[in-house]
Design a protein around this motif. Structure first.
Motif, mmCIF file in Angstrom:
data_model
loop_
_atom_site.group_PDB
_atom_site.id
_atom_site.type_symbol
_atom_site.label_atom_id
_atom_site.label_comp_id
_atom_site.label_asym_id
_atom_site.label_seq_id
_atom_site.Cartn_x
_atom_site.Cartn_y
_atom_site.Cartn_z
ATOM 1 N N SER A 116 0.844 -1.173 0.000
ATOM 2 C CA SER A 116 0.000 0.000 0.000
ATOM 3 C C SER A 116 0.892 1.240 0.000
ATOM 4 O O SER A 116 2.030 1.185 0.438
ATOM 5 C CB SER A 116 -0.951 0.003 1.196
ATOM 6 N N THR A 117 0.330 2.333 -0.481
ATOM 7 C CA THR A 117 1.095 3.561 -0.689
ATOM 8 C C THR A 117 1.886 3.958 0.549
ATOM 9 O O THR A 117 3.064 4.306 0.470
ATOM 10 C CB THR A 117 0.150 4.715 -1.063
ATOM 11 N N ASP A 118 1.236 3.920 1.701
ATOM 12 C CA ASP A 118 1.829 4.435 2.937
ATOM 13 C C ASP A 118 2.677 3.422 3.690
ATOM 14 O O ASP A 118 3.337 3.776 4.661
ATOM 15 C CB ASP A 118 0.729 4.956 3.859
ATOM 16 N N LEU A 137 7.274 7.259 -8.536
ATOM 17 C CA LEU A 137 6.121 6.617 -7.931
ATOM 18 C C LEU A 137 4.901 6.887 -8.800
ATOM 19 O O LEU A 137 4.550 8.042 -9.057
ATOM 20 C CB LEU A 137 5.894 7.159 -6.521
ATOM 21 N N VAL A 138 4.242 5.828 -9.254
ATOM 22 C CA VAL A 138 3.061 5.965 -10.105
ATOM 23 C C VAL A 138 1.839 6.025 -9.197
ATOM 24 O O VAL A 138 1.327 5.006 -8.739
ATOM 25 C CB VAL A 138 2.964 4.818 -11.125
ATOM 26 N N ALA A 139 1.376 7.240 -8.942
ATOM 27 C CA ALA A 139 0.376 7.487 -7.905
ATOM 28 C C ALA A 139 -0.939 6.755 -8.129
ATOM 29 O O ALA A 139 -1.507 6.173 -7.202
ATOM 30 C CB ALA A 139 0.117 8.990 -7.793
ATOM 31 N N ASP A 140 -1.437 6.767 -9.370
ATOM 32 C CA ASP A 140 -2.753 6.161 -9.604
ATOM 33 C C ASP A 140 -2.677 4.660 -9.854
ATOM 34 O O ASP A 140 -3.682 4.014 -10.140
ATOM 35 C CB ASP A 140 -3.497 6.879 -10.738
ATOM 36 N N VAL A 160 -4.989 9.553 3.436
ATOM 37 C CA VAL A 160 -3.720 8.854 3.660
ATOM 38 C C VAL A 160 -2.885 8.901 2.382
ATOM 39 O O VAL A 160 -1.692 9.220 2.403
ATOM 40 C CB VAL A 160 -3.965 7.396 4.103
ATOM 41 N N GLN A 161 -3.525 8.613 1.253
ATOM 42 C CA GLN A 161 -2.836 8.640 -0.043
ATOM 43 C C GLN A 161 -2.270 10.024 -0.335
ATOM 44 O O GLN A 161 -1.097 10.177 -0.699
ATOM 45 C CB GLN A 161 -3.823 8.225 -1.149
ATOM 46 N N ALA A 162 -3.090 11.049 -0.179
ATOM 47 C CA ALA A 162 -2.666 12.415 -0.520
ATOM 48 C C ALA A 162 -1.478 12.857 0.325
ATOM 49 O O ALA A 162 -0.519 13.459 -0.186
ATOM 50 C CB ALA A 162 -3.832 13.378 -0.347
ATOM 51 N N VAL A 163 -1.519 12.577 1.603
ATOM 52 C CA VAL A 163 -0.434 12.987 2.496
ATOM 53 C C VAL A 163 0.861 12.260 2.151
ATOM 54 O O VAL A 163 1.939 12.861 2.087
ATOM 55 C CB VAL A 163 -0.827 12.762 3.967
ATOM 56 N N LEU A 168 6.361 11.910 -0.135
ATOM 57 C CA LEU A 168 7.296 11.228 -1.022
ATOM 58 C C LEU A 168 7.728 12.140 -2.165
ATOM 59 O O LEU A 168 8.899 12.174 -2.542
ATOM 60 C CB LEU A 168 6.665 9.940 -1.561
ATOM 61 N N GLY A 169 6.789 12.899 -2.711
ATOM 62 C CA GLY A 169 7.116 13.805 -3.802
ATOM 63 C C GLY A 169 8.006 14.952 -3.384
ATOM 64 O O GLY A 169 8.793 15.474 -4.182
#
Length: 194
Positions: A116-118, A137-140, A160-163, A168-169
């Motif tokens: 998972s992203t986080d 990182l491929v966000a979608d 959670v994803q947005a943060v 990371l960005g």
């Protein structure tokens, strides 16, 4: 999109366990479609792919070898000749030969996505950046879960994803969309590495 001749695609923990209990709600219904599009593009161009699978050592884990959830999601199993890194912690670089494999490929860019992203995606991206790789990182093509906030409430997966994408960005990776990554590959002739 990376400019080097061997941008390595790193699908992280694309496993079936995350589709049900005890895992909370996920939000990105485009995860599988975007991930499969990335795999297809890499394969058509003969670019390197290193798959990452979580082999949990925790008793009762849905990601433990032998459990149904340990299996790859439909379409995400490695094909013949595509290496697999099996990890038991969050970072795919810890306790594995991933760094050695990337160095043997003379890779400088790693394009990561998954679940998972986080958690495992973030940890792998952070360690990769610390080791000197240009992480994309491929966000979608990532997804994460609603998380408890420690006060009896819940933080929505979208938040959670947005943060985590912002963190990371800002410090560890270039954050891109599937469409942007695929567009960056468009000028590469299929079947050639660069």
């Amino acid at each position: 999109m990376p400019a080097d001749k061997t941008p390595v695609l790193l699908p992280i923990d694309m496993q079936k366990a995350f589709d049900g209990p005890p895992w909370p709600r996920r939000w990105n219904s485009a995860l599988d479609g975007n991930g499969l599009a990335l795999l297809d593009a890499w394969r058509r161009r003969g670019l390197p792919i290193i798959h990452v699978r979580h082999d949990s050592v925790a008793p009762g884990s849905t990601l433990r070898p032998g459990m149904p959830g340990h299996a790859f999601r439909d379409g995400f199993a490695p094909r013949e000749g595509e290496p697999l890194v099996a990890k038991s912690v969050n970072a795919a670089f810890i306790g594995t030969e991933l760094d050695l494999m990337l160095r043997r490929l003379r890779a400088t860019s790693v394009v990561a996505f998954g679940l998972s992203t986080d958690m495992c995606v973030s940890t792998t991206v952070r360690v990769g950046a610390n080791l000197g790789y240009r992480m994309i990182l491929v966000a979608d093509a990532c997804d994460c879960f609603d998380l408890p906030d420690g006060r009896g409430g819940s933080i929505p997966a979208e938040t959670v994803q947005a943060v985590h994408l912002a963190t990371l960005g800002f410090e560890f990776a270039a954050v891109a969309t599937t469409a942007a990554v695929l567009a960056g590959l468009a000028d590469r002739a299929p079947g050639t590495p660069g």
